[in-house]
Design a protein around this motif. Structure first.
Motif, PDB file in Angstrom:
ATOM      1  N   GLU A  87      18.281 -13.351 -20.693  1.00  0.00           N
ATOM      2  CA  GLU A  87      17.726 -14.616 -20.205  1.00  0.00           C
ATOM      3  C   GLU A  87      16.260 -14.752 -20.606  1.00  0.00           C
ATOM      4  OE1 GLU A  87      18.367 -14.684 -16.031  1.00  0.00           O
ATOM      5  OE2 GLU A  87      20.557 -14.785 -16.195  1.00  0.00           O
ATOM      6  N   ARG A  88      15.540 -13.621 -20.599  1.00  0.00           N
ATOM      7  CA  ARG A  88      14.128 -13.652 -20.991  1.00  0.00           C
ATOM      8  C   ARG A  88      13.996 -14.014 -22.471  1.00  0.00           C
ATOM      9  NH1 ARG A  88      12.557  -9.073 -18.831  1.00  0.00           N
ATOM     10  NH2 ARG A  88      13.146  -7.844 -20.645  1.00  0.00           N
ATOM     11  N   GLN A  89      14.858 -13.459 -23.326  1.00  0.00           N
ATOM     12  CA  GLN A  89      14.811 -13.782 -24.747  1.00  0.00           C
ATOM     13  C   GLN A  89      15.115 -15.256 -24.992  1.00  0.00           C
ATOM     14  OE1 GLN A  89      17.245 -11.159 -27.061  1.00  0.00           O
ATOM     15  NE2 GLN A  89      16.129  -9.314 -26.464  1.00  0.00           N
ATOM     16  N   GLN A  90      16.053 -15.811 -24.231  1.00  0.00           N
ATOM     17  CA  GLN A  90      16.350 -17.239 -24.352  1.00  0.00           C
ATOM     18  C   GLN A  90      15.149 -18.077 -23.947  1.00  0.00           C
ATOM     19  OE1 GLN A  90      19.886 -18.054 -22.090  1.00  0.00           O
ATOM     20  NE2 GLN A  90      21.230 -16.955 -23.481  1.00  0.00           N
ATOM     21  N   ALA A  91      14.449 -17.636 -22.894  1.00  0.00           N
ATOM     22  CA  ALA A  91      13.263 -18.365 -22.441  1.00  0.00           C
ATOM     23  C   ALA A  91      12.164 -18.323 -23.493  1.00  0.00           C
ATOM     24  CB  ALA A  91      12.762 -17.775 -21.119  1.00  0.00           C
ATOM     25  N   VAL A  92      11.993 -17.163 -24.144  1.00  0.00           N
ATOM     26  CA  VAL A  92      10.978 -17.044 -25.197  1.00  0.00           C
ATOM     27  C   VAL A  92      11.356 -17.896 -26.394  1.00  0.00           C
ATOM     28  CG1 VAL A  92       9.902 -15.448 -26.846  1.00  0.00           C
ATOM     29  CG2 VAL A  92      10.181 -14.775 -24.453  1.00  0.00           C
ATOM     30  N   GLN A  93      12.643 -17.952 -26.723  1.00  0.00           N
ATOM     31  CA  GLN A  93      13.079 -18.796 -27.827  1.00  0.00           C
ATOM     32  C   GLN A  93      12.722 -20.260 -27.546  1.00  0.00           C
ATOM     33  OE1 GLN A  93      15.745 -21.207 -28.296  1.00  0.00           O
ATOM     34  NE2 GLN A  93      15.211 -21.311 -30.471  1.00  0.00           N
ATOM     35  N   ALA A  94      12.879 -20.686 -26.292  1.00  0.00           N
ATOM     36  CA  ALA A  94      12.494 -22.047 -25.923  1.00  0.00           C
ATOM     37  C   ALA A  94      10.985 -22.234 -26.043  1.00  0.00           C
ATOM     38  CB  ALA A  94      12.962 -22.352 -24.506  1.00  0.00           C
TER      39      ALA A  94
END
Length: 299
Positions: free
Chosen positions: A167-174
């Motif tokens: 979930e953190r990686q998805q947030a960083v991608q955003a």
């Protein structure tokens, strides 16, 4: 209480004593994020005047009040935290209905900014009572003011990113697709994981604020890919609370699409093959994508 705060209480009374402080009102009071001298005169006066103090942690708040010479009986301290905020709001509203003044403080900074308080404020408003904010210290504005950001395009406050890796990686991608400055908060036990996740943003600048306003305050600006190594250089850099400002970036310079494609390809292909395909698909720099791919692998 030191003599200096005794004088501060006198000054607080002189400065705010003649102002109107209505009854049946919730006072949302900002408190220092580390340096006790950052309390406002108005906050000192209100904390002395109210009938009760609702707070995130009664023990922490009692220590804070004691430092200013504002000790309170335990019956005047009401615990209102993230686990009981909905139910505890009713106790605050009951006091307001009786004509009392109630202050709310979080453990540090401005309540309801990544701290409890928002549900309490909403409940008090729904019940028809007044909410009166007392501005003051905030790690968000403190970090921004030291980052060198002009604020011409505004900024985004994200606070704490998810604790789970995916979930953190998805947030960083955003975040990689966000061209405005972004303010993040993090605790010491998770800062290394956050730094590893942010490293995929490559050369985008980050201002790191550690232990803001405290004795060992540290503020540094560096590239996102350099953040993990910077933290690892000295053990003390992993201590304390963190506020980070991800600097703004032109939309054309963002690596959002390339990062998204890499995240899809890396689980299925060797790193170099994934990088080549991502560069072919997006037209982005192969070297920059390679750095991002390494950071993703490390994460």
């Amino acid at each position: 209480m030191s003599a200096s705060f005794a004088r501060a209480l006198e000054a607080a009374h002189d400065a705010a004593g003649s102002q109107n402080h209505p009854t049946s009102t919730l006072y949302v009071v900002a408190t220092p994020i580390g340096n006790l001298a950052d309390i406002s005169l108005r906050a000192l006066h209100v904390l002395q005047k109210v009938d009760a103090v609702a707070c995130e942690d009664t023990r922490h708040t009692q220590q804070l009040l004691r430092a200013y010479g504002l000790d309170r009986p335990n019956g005047q301290l009401l615990a209102v935290h993230q686990h009981n905020e909905a139910e505890a709001s009713e106790a605050v509203i009951t006091r307001l209905a009786q004509g009392e003044r109630v202050a709310y403080v979080s453990d540090a900074g401005t309540p309801a900014i990544s701290d409890p308080g928002a549900r309490l404020v909403a409940a008090v408003r729904r019940a028809g009572y007044r909410v009166l904010p007392l501005p003051g210290a905030s790690s968000v504005t403190t970090a921004l003011s030291a980052s060198g950001m002009t604020g011409e395009d505004g900024f985004v406050f994200k606070g704490f990113l998810p604790s789970k890796s995916g979930e953190r990686q998805q947030a960083v991608q955003a975040l990689s697709q966000e061209s405005r400055a972004v303010v993040l908060l993090e605790a010491p036990h998770r800062i290394e994981a956050l730094a590893t996740a942010l490293a995929v943003l490559g050369d985008r600048q980050i201002t790191v604020g550690r232990e803001l306003t405290k004795q060992f305050e540290q503020i540094e600006t560096l590239s996102a890919h350099a953040l993990p190594a910077w933290l690892a250089e000295k053990p003390e850099r992993l201590r304390g609370e963190f506020a980070l400002v991800l600097h703004d970036a032109p939309v054309a310079a963002s690596m959002g699409e390339g990062l998204r494609v890499l995240q899809l390809l890396l689980p299925e292909l060797p790193l170099k093959t994934a990088v080549k395909l991502a560069a072919d698909i997006t037209g982005e720099s192969k070297n920059a994508l390679y750095e991002q791919a390494l950071a993703l692998k490390n994460a």
